[in-house]
Design a protein around this motif. Structure first.
Motif, PDB file in Angstrom:
ATOM      1  N   ILE A 168       0.807  -1.226   0.000  1.00 49.34           N
ATOM      2  CA  ILE A 168       0.000   0.000   0.000  1.00 49.34           C
ATOM      3  C   ILE A 168       0.839   1.275   0.000  1.00 49.34           C
ATOM      4  O   ILE A 168       0.272   2.377  -0.068  1.00 49.34           O
ATOM      5  CB  ILE A 168      -0.951   0.031   1.221  1.00 49.34           C
ATOM      6  CG1 ILE A 168      -0.148   0.125   2.530  1.00 49.34           C
ATOM      7  CG2 ILE A 168      -1.865  -1.173   1.235  1.00 49.34           C
ATOM      8  CD1 ILE A 168      -1.017   0.316   3.767  1.00 49.34           C
ATOM      9  N   PHE A 169       2.159   1.132   0.056  1.00 46.31           N
ATOM     10  CA  PHE A 169       3.006   2.334   0.203  1.00 46.31           C
ATOM     11  C   PHE A 169       2.854   3.297  -0.969  1.00 46.31           C
ATOM     12  O   PHE A 169       2.829   4.518  -0.789  1.00 46.31           O
ATOM     13  CB  PHE A 169       4.474   1.923   0.364  1.00 46.31           C
ATOM     14  CG  PHE A 169       5.392   3.094   0.524  1.00 46.31           C
ATOM     15  CD1 PHE A 169       5.465   3.779   1.729  1.00 46.31           C
ATOM     16  CD2 PHE A 169       6.184   3.533  -0.549  1.00 46.31           C
ATOM     17  CE1 PHE A 169       6.304   4.879   1.880  1.00 46.31           C
ATOM     18  CE2 PHE A 169       7.014   4.630  -0.401  1.00 46.31           C
ATOM     19  CZ  PHE A 169       7.079   5.301   0.814  1.00 46.31           C
ATOM     20  N   ASP A 170       2.735   2.757  -2.184  1.00 44.56           N
ATOM     21  CA  ASP A 170       2.650   3.621  -3.368  1.00 44.56           C
ATOM     22  C   ASP A 170       1.446   4.554  -3.296  1.00 44.56           C
ATOM     23  O   ASP A 170       1.512   5.707  -3.744  1.00 44.56           O
ATOM     24  CB  ASP A 170       2.568   2.771  -4.645  1.00 44.56           C
ATOM     25  CG  ASP A 170       3.890   2.085  -4.959  1.00 44.56           C
ATOM     26  OD1 ASP A 170       4.912   2.522  -4.400  1.00 44.56           O
ATOM     27  OD2 ASP A 170       3.886   1.114  -5.743  1.00 44.56           O
ATOM     28  N   LYS A 171       0.340   4.076  -2.734  1.00 43.34           N
ATOM     29  CA  LYS A 171      -0.868   4.890  -2.682  1.00 43.34           C
ATOM     30  C   LYS A 171      -1.042   5.592  -1.339  1.00 43.34           C
ATOM     31  O   LYS A 171      -1.646   6.667  -1.276  1.00 43.34           O
ATOM     32  CB  LYS A 171      -2.090   4.017  -2.962  1.00 43.34           C
ATOM     33  CG  LYS A 171      -2.125   3.469  -4.371  1.00 43.34           C
ATOM     34  CD  LYS A 171      -3.410   2.670  -4.624  1.00 43.34           C
ATOM     35  CE  LYS A 171      -3.451   2.167  -6.072  1.00 43.34           C
ATOM     36  NZ  LYS A 171      -4.686   1.405  -6.371  1.00 43.34           N
ATOM     37  N   ALA A 172      -0.546   4.966  -0.263  1.00 47.07           N
ATOM     38  CA  ALA A 172      -0.762   5.541   1.072  1.00 47.07           C
ATOM     39  C   ALA A 172       0.336   6.516   1.470  1.00 47.07           C
ATOM     40  O   ALA A 172       0.092   7.430   2.260  1.00 47.07           O
ATOM     41  CB  ALA A 172      -0.881   4.426   2.107  1.00 47.07           C
ATOM     42  N   GLY A 173       1.517   6.315   0.996  1.00 46.78           N
ATOM     43  CA  GLY A 173       2.606   7.227   1.315  1.00 46.78           C
ATOM     44  C   GLY A 173       2.922   7.240   2.798  1.00 46.78           C
ATOM     45  O   GLY A 173       3.082   6.190   3.438  1.00 46.78           O
ATOM     46  N   ILE A 174       2.997   8.456   3.379  1.00 42.77           N
ATOM     47  CA  ILE A 174       3.356   8.579   4.788  1.00 42.77           C
ATOM     48  C   ILE A 174       2.268   8.061   5.729  1.00 42.77           C
ATOM     49  O   ILE A 174       2.496   7.901   6.924  1.00 42.77           O
ATOM     50  CB  ILE A 174       3.681  10.039   5.138  1.00 42.77           C
ATOM     51  CG1 ILE A 174       2.454  10.941   4.893  1.00 42.77           C
ATOM     52  CG2 ILE A 174       4.892  10.531   4.367  1.00 42.77           C
ATOM     53  CD1 ILE A 174       2.656  12.364   5.376  1.00 42.77           C
ATOM     54  N   MET A 175       1.085   7.819   5.196  1.00 45.30           N
ATOM     55  CA  MET A 175      -0.015   7.277   6.014  1.00 45.30           C
ATOM     56  C   MET A 175       0.076   5.762   6.172  1.00 45.30           C
ATOM     57  O   MET A 175      -0.742   5.163   6.859  1.00 45.30           O
ATOM     58  CB  MET A 175      -1.361   7.644   5.392  1.00 45.30           C
ATOM     59  CG  MET A 175      -1.696   9.123   5.450  1.00 45.30           C
ATOM     60  SD  MET A 175      -1.862   9.692   7.161  1.00 45.30           S
ATOM     61  CE  MET A 175      -3.346   8.805   7.637  1.00 45.30           C
ATOM     62  N   THR A 176       1.073   5.144   5.533  1.00 46.85           N
ATOM     63  CA  THR A 176       1.194   3.689   5.578  1.00 46.85           C
ATOM     64  C   THR A 176       1.232   3.135   7.011  1.00 46.85           C
ATOM     65  O   THR A 176       0.495   2.196   7.322  1.00 46.85           O
ATOM     66  CB  THR A 176       2.450   3.239   4.804  1.00 46.85           C
ATOM     67  OG1 THR A 176       2.300   3.608   3.428  1.00 46.85           O
ATOM     68  CG2 THR A 176       2.621   1.723   4.885  1.00 46.85           C
ATOM     69  N   PRO A 177       2.072   3.676   7.919  1.00 47.97           N
ATOM     70  CA  PRO A 177       2.092   3.121   9.287  1.00 47.97           C
ATOM     71  C   PRO A 177       0.736   3.218   9.987  1.00 47.97           C
ATOM     72  O   PRO A 177       0.342   2.301  10.703  1.00 47.97           O
ATOM     73  CB  PRO A 177       3.141   3.979  10.002  1.00 47.97           C
ATOM     74  CG  PRO A 177       3.996   4.526   8.916  1.00 47.97           C
ATOM     75  CD  PRO A 177       3.076   4.739   7.752  1.00 47.97           C
ATOM     76  N   VAL A 178       0.026   4.332   9.752  1.00 49.21           N
ATOM     77  CA  VAL A 178      -1.284   4.502  10.385  1.00 49.21           C
ATOM     78  C   VAL A 178      -2.269   3.454   9.871  1.00 49.21           C
ATOM     79  O   VAL A 178      -3.009   2.825  10.644  1.00 49.21           O
ATOM     80  CB  VAL A 178      -1.827   5.924  10.132  1.00 49.21           C
ATOM     81  CG1 VAL A 178      -3.232   6.070  10.726  1.00 49.21           C
ATOM     82  CG2 VAL A 178      -0.891   6.965  10.713  1.00 49.21           C
ATOM     83  N   ILE A 179      -2.294   3.255   8.559  1.00 48.40           N
ATOM     84  CA  ILE A 179      -3.218   2.279   7.972  1.00 48.40           C
ATOM     85  C   ILE A 179      -2.874   0.865   8.441  1.00 48.40           C
ATOM     86  O   ILE A 179      -3.761   0.063   8.748  1.00 48.40           O
ATOM     87  CB  ILE A 179      -3.166   2.370   6.431  1.00 48.40           C
ATOM     88  CG1 ILE A 179      -3.703   3.729   5.984  1.00 48.40           C
ATOM     89  CG2 ILE A 179      -3.974   1.241   5.803  1.00 48.40           C
ATOM     90  CD1 ILE A 179      -3.584   3.974   4.487  1.00 48.40           C
TER      91      ILE A 179
END
Length: 224
Positions: A168-179
């Motif tokens: 999901i990193f490509d779409k979530a970016g910096i929000m990845t850890p939260v998701i």
């Protein structure tokens, strides 16, 4: 697929919890039935009646202490008295000792012709059911969920949560850890629920059965 496995594990734990509750409902019913038979058809001797009721009420307490591995029986001293409680303390299996005392009292009443044989057989049936219920509770206690099942599910969980950030990193970016944390919390919670429910008798579990309240209900009903 992982969600289905977790739900299956949770349902397996809940089945054990609910079966334990049904078994204790049976202990409540059989204790009441046995007490009523003793009072209605047993000897008129007040001492015998009092001892029979108190030993019947003691059965549920003995089951609770046995299932929880508790050795302190001080809460039963007021019910049984000092001498009889000390006998119970050294017993190898608390519920069987109480059931044996009840059987002895019923047999004595039968031999002295103060209890009809039909009533004796009915009382024995209820006593046998009490033993069956504690045996079924011990089956739940001593047969935990299969280790292979829980280990495999936790491996799947670990692999999924490790791989999730890369997916999901490509779409979530910096929000990845939260998701990832938001996804991990319910999945890990479902796994923990299965662990909590597999032993419904231990006070170390948040959702343990209210055995103290059930035992006191039986005691109050019978003494009344």
């Amino acid at each position: 697929v992982l969600a289905l496995l977790l739900v299956l594990r949770t349902n397996s734990g809940y089945d054990r919890w609910y079966e334990g509750r049904k078994l204790w409902g049976g202990i409540v019913n059989q204790s009441r039935n046995l007490a009523q038979i003793g009072l209605a058809y047993g000897p008129r001797d007040s001492e015998w009646r009092s001892r029979f009721i108190r030993w019947t009420a003691a059965f549920s307490h003995a089951c609770r202490h046995s299932l929880r591995g508790e050795l302190d029986l001080d809460d039963m001293r007021q019910l049984l008295g000092e001498e009889e409680t000390e006998e119970l303390v050294v017993a190898q299996h608390l519920p069987m000792h109480v059931a044996g005392r009840l059987a002895t009292m019923l047999r004595q009443a039968l031999d002295s012709e103060q209890l009809e044989r039909f009533a004796f057989l009915q009382a024995e049936q209820q006593r046998d059911l009490l033993i069956d219920h504690i045996g079924a509770c011990e089956r739940i206690l001593k047969t935990p969920l299969a280790k292979a099942f829980s280990v495999k599910i936790r491996r799947f969980l670990f692999l999924y949560l490790i791989a999730l950030p890369f997916g999901i990193f490509d779409k979530a970016g910096i929000m990845t850890p939260v998701i990832v944390m938001m996804v991990a919390y319910p999945l890990l919670s479902l796994d923990q629920i299965g662990v909590e429910l597999q032993n419904p008798f231990s006070t170390k579990r948040l959702s343990h059965l209210p055995l103290n309240d059930i035992c006191m209900t039986i005691q109050e009903n019978l003494l009344a």
